[in-house]
Scaffold this motif. Sequence first.
Motif, short mmCIF file in Angstrom:
data_model
loop_
_atom_site.label_atom_id
_atom_site.label_comp_id
_atom_site.label_asym_id
_atom_site.label_seq_id
_atom_site.Cartn_x
_atom_site.Cartn_y
_atom_site.Cartn_z
N ALA A 74 -26.48 -29.21 10.14
CA ALA A 74 -27.64 -29.24 8.85
C ALA A 74 -28.16 -28.22 10.36
O ALA A 74 -29.68 -28.93 10.34
CB ALA A 74 -28.22 -29.95 8.62
N ALA A 75 -28.01 -27.39 10.56
CA ALA A 75 -28.20 -26.61 12.10
C ALA A 75 -29.92 -25.98 11.40
O ALA A 75 -30.59 -25.33 11.73
CB ALA A 75 -27.24 -25.45 12.47
N ALA A 76 -29.95 -25.61 9.67
CA ALA A 76 -30.24 -24.51 9.85
C ALA A 76 -32.38 -25.86 9.84
O ALA A 76 -33.31 -25.23 10.15
CB ALA A 76 -30.87 -24.52 8.26
N GLY A 77 -32.03 -27.01 10.25
CA GLY A 77 -33.00 -28.27 9.71
C GLY A 77 -33.68 -27.83 11.24
O GLY A 77 -33.96 -27.10 12.61
N GLY A 78 -34.88 -28.94 11.01
CA GLY A 78 -35.74 -29.18 13.05
C GLY A 78 -34.98 -29.32 13.89
O GLY A 78 -35.08 -28.44 15.10
#
Length: 324
Positions: free
Chosen positions: A147-151
Motif C-alpha cells: 500500500a505504497a500510495a497511502g500516507g
Amino acid sequence: MMNAIVVRAFGGPEVLSFEAVPERLPGPGEVLVANRAIGVNFIDTYLREGIYKSAPPPFVLGNEGAGEIEAVGEGVGDFAPGDRVVYTSNLGAYAERTVVPAKNVLKLPGAIGFEDAAGSLLKGLTAEYLLHRTFKVGPEHTILIQAAAGGVGLLLTQWAKHLGATVIGTAGSPEKVALVRANGADHVIDYTRENFVERVREFTDGKGVDVVYDGVGKATFPASLDTLRPLGLFVSYGNASGVIEAFDILLLSQKGSLYVTRPTLGVYTNHREILLEQGDNLFGAIESGIVNVAVNARYELKDAADAHRALEGRKTTGATILLP
C-alpha cells in the motif's frame, strides 16, 4: 463548550457524532492546544470500531493535531501560550481544542505549516522508526512496501530511496501505481491486476526482499511472507484490511527461518528523548525535501465520517486532515 467528534458506541463511520462537549483547562504537565488542523489515520478507525480499546465510549476520537498553545498547566516549562506545536499519541484530537500531555508535544519549525504537520507527524514518525529503528535500511537492501500510495507508504517510499534502498511498492490502481512511481519507487506492482509475490520474485531474481513493510494486514498475509529472502523480516504495522489471525509459528521456519515483528509508535513516543530525536529527523527530512508531505484530502471537522469512509474505501492517497 466546544465542537468535537464523539464516539458513543463502537461501530462504523455512522457512529461519529459532531456535538458540543465541555472544555477543560490543562492540569499539571499538560498543555491546551487550539487545533488548526487534525490528522486522520487508520488507527482512528481501529479505535472507532473497538479493535483497539484505548477508552470505553463515549470518547472524543483522534490521535494527532497541530495548532497553537492557549494555556499550560503547572510544571510545564518547555512551552508557552502562542507556541506553534504538533502532537500525537493522544486521544481527543478531533476537537476544536485538545488537552495534551506536554511530553507528547513538539514545537513546529517555522517552515512547516499546520496542515503539513497534522498530516505528517503520526505517519512520519511511523516511517522514521520503521526505516531507522525496526530495520535500519541502507543501500544494500531491497524492500517491499505494501500500500505504497497511502500516507505512510508514500513517506516510506521517498525516505527509503534517500537512504539508498531498492524500493518495490504495491498499489491498487493505475493512478496509484503512477503516484508511487513518481515518488521514487524502483518497481511498482498493481496488486489488483498482478500477483505481487511473483512480481517481487521477478524483480529480485528469485532472491526475495530483505524486509516487507505491511500496513494492510489480513488481505496480504501470509503472502507477504513469500516475498522475503531467507532470514528476512516481516514488519506488520497496521490492519487496514483487518487484523491478522493467529497462525502456526512453524510457518516462519518453513518459509525460510523468517523474523516477524509488530511494532507500534506509542512504544517509541513514550520515551521523550526518542520522540525528540524522531521529531528532529522527520522535520529535517521535510525541510530538506527528502520527503514531501502530500495532504490530498481536507474535510471540515463535522464531516469526519466522510473522511473515514474515504479512508476505509481506499479512495485516498497521501494524508487526510480535518479542519476545525
